[in-house]
Design an enzyme around this catalytic site. Structure first.
Site, mmCIF file in Angstrom:
data_model
loop_
_atom_site.group_PDB
_atom_site.id
_atom_site.type_symbol
_atom_site.label_atom_id
_atom_site.label_comp_id
_atom_site.label_asym_id
_atom_site.label_seq_id
_atom_site.Cartn_x
_atom_site.Cartn_y
_atom_site.Cartn_z
ATOM 1 C CB CYS A 1 -0.977 -0.056 1.177
ATOM 2 S SG CYS A 1 -2.371 1.071 1.021
ATOM 3 C CG HIS A 2 -0.204 4.960 1.427
ATOM 4 N ND1 HIS A 2 -1.448 4.368 1.344
ATOM 5 C CD2 HIS A 2 -0.311 6.156 0.812
ATOM 6 C CE1 HIS A 2 -2.274 5.178 0.708
ATOM 7 N NE2 HIS A 2 -1.613 6.269 0.366
#
Length: 187
Positions: A112-113
């Site tokens: 994800c991030h």
């Protein structure tokens, strides 16, 4: 494959704002496969998980980054969460901890991030990666080859886009930990 990671020591680096499911599902899967997992964070105490924008559970920190040594671990997992990743990339000790896994050719998995940390650590250049789509420009500007796929593996580096990709992310993370060090996993 589970027998190949039995006894392997895996650090999970995170802080408040971690996307809870991106921590708990890999943590539980690696533990079930026999890995010895440790939650590493910039500060002692607990880490607050989030379920998107809602507060989730708290998790006990095993080691602070200042007390953690990458040499004692076989692999690193970086759960996502925009707040988590943003705070970690501003913490010099956390960035150095990430970089040290690459210097030692050890598997790293980021979802994800979390790939923001790869850019900040200077280890994204020339690597094939994926991430949450809003990080595409940051990763490309850091020299990475970004693609929109559920999981991308590049010489011991595993990346995924988000929670929907967790089954593929976990499977490839276990596989890469089982393979061990990769000569191509370097800065």
């Amino acid at each position: 494959m589970a027998e190949q990671i039995a006894g392997k020591k895996v650090a999970f680096l995170m802080t408040d704002g971690v996307e809870q499911v991106e921590f708990t599902e890999p943590w539980n899967a690696l533990r079930a496969a026999g890995a010895i997992v440790s939650l590493v964070a910039p500060t002692a105490g607990t880490v607050l998980g989030f379920n998107h924008r809602e507060k989730g559970d708290t998790f006990d920190v095993d080691l602070t980054v200042a007390d953690a040594d990458a040499e004692t671990f076989d692999a690193l997992v970086l759960p996502g969460g925009v707040v988590n990743a943003d705070h970690l990339r501003m913490d010099e000790a956390s960035v150095a901890f990430v970089r040290s896994f690459f210097e030692q050719h050890k598997p790293v998995a980021a979802i994800c991030h979390a790939p923001w940390l790869l850019a900040e650590a200077g280890v994204a250049r020339g690597r094939s990666v994926t991430s949450y789509r809003s990080l595409k420009t940051d990763l490309v500007n850091a020299g990475a080859n970004w693609s929109d796929e559920e999981v991308v593996v590049d010489q011991g580096l595993v990346t995924s886009r988000g929670p929907d990709d967790l089954p593929a992310f976990i499977a490839k993370t276990i596989e890469e930990i089982g393979e061990g060090e990769h000569a191509g996993q370097t800065v």
